[in-house]
Design an enzyme around this catalytic site. Sequence first.
Site, mmCIF file in Angstrom:
data_model
loop_
_atom_site.group_PDB
_atom_site.id
_atom_site.type_symbol
_atom_site.label_atom_id
_atom_site.label_comp_id
_atom_site.label_asym_id
_atom_site.label_seq_id
_atom_site.Cartn_x
_atom_site.Cartn_y
_atom_site.Cartn_z
ATOM 1 N N HIS A 260 0.878 -1.233 0.022
ATOM 2 C CA HIS A 260 -0.007 0.094 0.585
ATOM 3 C C HIS A 260 1.054 1.263 0.238
ATOM 4 C CE1 HIS A 260 -3.553 2.288 0.900
ATOM 5 N NE2 HIS A 260 -3.246 2.932 1.512
ATOM 6 N N ASP A 262 0.303 5.444 -0.337
ATOM 7 C CA ASP A 262 -0.159 6.206 -0.069
ATOM 8 C C ASP A 262 0.622 7.682 -1.249
ATOM 9 O OD1 ASP A 262 -2.220 5.839 1.638
ATOM 10 O OD2 ASP A 262 -0.627 5.730 3.626
ATOM 11 N N ASP A 372 -7.590 1.334 2.517
ATOM 12 C CA ASP A 372 -7.934 2.369 3.484
ATOM 13 C C ASP A 372 -7.923 3.410 3.619
ATOM 14 O OD1 ASP A 372 -5.875 3.098 5.224
ATOM 15 O OD2 ASP A 372 -4.513 4.088 4.447
ATOM 16 N N HIS A 577 -6.794 8.795 -0.687
ATOM 17 C CA HIS A 577 -7.370 9.329 0.240
ATOM 18 C C HIS A 577 -6.785 9.504 1.551
ATOM 19 C CE1 HIS A 577 -5.187 5.349 0.034
ATOM 20 N NE2 HIS A 577 -5.004 5.608 1.494
HETATM 21 ZN ZN LIG Z 1 -3.564 4.951 2.745
#
Ligand SMILES: [Zn+2]
Length: 1035
Positions: A260, A262, A372, A577
């Site tokens: 993951h 970001d 997430d 997000h």
């Molecule tokens: Zn995230």
Amino acid sequence: MSHYQVIKNRRTLLERAEKFISDVYFTDCNLRGRLYGSSCPVESLSSFLTPKRIPFSEAEKQTFQLAKVGDSFGPTWWTCWFKVSLCIPEAWKGKEVHFLWESDGEGMVWRDGQPVQGLTKEGQKTSYVLTESLTDEEPHSLCLYVELACNGLFGAGQGSMIAPPDPDRKYSLQRAELVVFNRGVDELLVDFEMLVDIVKLLGENDQRGFQALFTANEMVNVCDVTNPNSFLAARKLAKKFFSQKNGESQHVVHAMGHCHIDTAWLWPYEETIRKCARSWVTAIRLMEKNADFIFTCSQAQQLEWVKQWYPGLYSQIQHFASRGQFVPVGGTWVEMDGNLPSGESMVRQFLEGQRFFHKEFGRYCTEFWLPDTFGYSAQLPQIMQGCGITRFLTQKLSWNLINKFPHSTFFWEGLDGSQVLTHFPPGDSYEMKCKVEDLLNSVRNNKDKGRANHSAVLFGYGDGGGGPTQRMLQRLERVRDTDGLPRVQMSSPDQLFSALEADSTLLCTWTGELFLELHNGSYTTQAQIKKGNRQCETLLHDIEVVSSLALSRNPSFQYPADWLHKLWRLLLLNQFHDVIPGTCIEMVVQDALKYYQEIRSAGAELLQEVCRSLLAEKGVHEGKEGSPSLALNTLPWERSEVIQLPGGAAEPTLALVKVPSVGIAAVTESIEPDCPVSVSTQADGTVVMENGILRVTVDKAGRVASICLVNSNREAIAGGCFGNQFVMFDDVPLYWDAWDVMDYHLQTRKPVSGVIHPVEVVHSGGLRGSVKFSLRISEKSSISQELVLDARCPYVKFHTEVDWQESHKFLKVEFPLRVRSPNATYEIQFGHLQRPTHWNTSWDWARFEVWGHKWADLSEHGFGVALLNDCKYGYSVLRNTLTLSLLRAPKSPDATADMGQHQFTYAVMPHTGSFQEAAVIQNAYNLNFPLRLLPKETGSPQTGSWSAFSLSSSAIILETIKQAEDRKDALVLRMFESHGSSASAMLCSALPLKEALFCDLLERPDATHPAPITASGISLTFTPFQIVSLLVILK
Ligand SMILES: [Zn+2]
């Protein structure tokens, strides 16, 4: 087994085995201490520092200065490039040799001009394998470069992870050397680690745990750490245990590598590009060594970045994608927030994403992937289905603070009834480590035991990138089918979901939104980002409408497709997000605001250009000074509104204009309002404004004492109460500062009461009545506001300016209403939903702060009040009080969040009947899409007004008009049913339409489903909240 007697002491046996692999205790004599053999320093080490992130080709040309292990470098966000010369000793022939590198900065190894290995200590990646068995033929002398980012895996937070970054942090190089890596010791360490964990996690009530205990104990007995030949016997014992199989009924864990990343969070967008490269090159190395290793990768934007900046790595990614090991998932441009983007934005996330995946990897994604994100809109199932996706994976609801979500695998049913198969990995994480605990949790936490016998384990370091390690793969390899643990197989998402689909008869269905009972402050934090999003969504909508009209009138018109793609992609990027929720560091906020500014300025220019083209095609020529203006309405209904004409110096000139749906009208002179606005000041300073629809009474302090619907004489404000009451709350969450507002903040409510300037009249009536006033929030902060009532307008507007200089405070505005209803209604993507206004159950009180888009409404039978806004997303309704959340003041991860000047508008619209009948939906659009006055030079007399499209049903909203992606001579028209009703409508158009076909959200036409064009238009039917897209071919 040993012939020595083993005393019945579970604890000593267990701890003995633990100490045998400890990296803290007894490393002088235990197995762990033998992991590395001989070592030798690197031959030379030199470095240079740069504040910029530069390509390798530029870096290698720089002058490098002598450096050494122990040196530190910085400050934060700079880059230190190292040049490393190595010479592997001849004596290491036949040995596995690693280049060992330890630093608190994130590193990338470059070899022969290509990135080859990410090195991140926090992600358990500290070695680059030079050879698995040194031969005479391979080069012993090498030159490597290490690009070291002056930030950690989670940025550079000062003290705690989410604290604002420390700009002056120094990073150090703790280790840089060559070592002999003892593979045999490593494998045995994994055996021991898994056995010890099995003993601990299966506990004393499980006989299998004891079998693991005695196996580990005997392994210690047979191991002579000084004699590698003894390891084989120990490994055989382990293998015997691990190969004792399960029965047929055992749960199956589908392991898939994941990382993951970001797209921006505690580090800026630019660093994410390097995070992707570091993480994915590492995953590629693992794929080379482990032929069955599967790695799932989402977010088209990140792949696009790597394609641009690391073309060599990108072609390796494509290679492993074709082998099915690198699996693109998700289908979206970024993993966007699941609540705040508009319906059309969500469609574009998929449209841009799916088209990218299809073009680059030859297939559309079949799973939506959003592990997430802070909640999931009830409209997502329909949007997914429309984009070729029937499956959904997330896990974030495991973060719920109050209620445990009851399912792991279920059908999620959206607003319109669309269903998608949804899976929450029961391990409650998207960054598992393949430890025994992760595997057991996947079975034990599964809330659909007996209903679903398959679950996902997503493994690999995440958030800041990193991804899977060889150690994780070794763990999985041990326990593919080991009695006592779930069966483990490496799977693609498709394999997992296919297995779930094959046996889905017992699965439950969850209807409506997946609300996250946490992070509810993120609907309000970073108000400028929210405003940028809303305004840019509006601007791009308008550019597309006008460009489409221009195209339809002139086939040679150059539709600005490239520009629109570029601007849309910037907007979609900021919907990531941690960006649109406002949970990122200041650097990211600045980038995001810069992107919005780019969209605004390029968009404004574009809009002007396309308007000029449209008018030229309509036979309207460059106007002269003094010629009338034209007003543009991009919404699909006729509007009569007061607008402000340009030019007027001191006294702004107002005009009431009527503009047809998706059309243009000349503004020659103002229409006379049937009922002009009257404004009167009472003896006590109270001002009453009336426009024939509403009568609004404002007290000296700017509070609304009364809003009355004139015709029905129905009062909207609750007796003895005031509307437009500003309130402040203490806003100190438990940890996640920018994210969370906690339930207890409600206990700290304080009305804002300090009047700086009492109410005074600004516009004294006619076309507009208005009053202004200002209030003191605190010693540092203040509000000024103008309340505006226009002729013919069914709502009163509150233009608000706030100078906001607070710390851990929350500003809201309240409207206590004379309405009683157990539910309030909130606009969401392509529709609306209801949430309770009471706190009966824990599921109700968990929603003390909720999100909505352009409006919320509280109605009882026959009457209600809507609260509209132009850039806000946070609401709450408790009993009869409708509240809009305005500003927060968190200090982490951005210490400056929301400080400064803010401008926003909300509006209150009382109505009779239902909000659908009263056109609340349309009025909220009107507030957000003001009539645009076309640039003066394009204005010139033209006969009458002109409308491109109209719809016969007020339930249907024509949301989007754009050029088709794959056909220059076609438009896509996207409509939705907005009332929650089965409806039919006639779509009429003045445009030269040749043919119309229904298409999906990816604009793939359904050849079997034409939409006949008759003399009266195109006849359409809708189910409640259905989204319908038409591909319309122009003549
Ligand atoms: Zn995230």
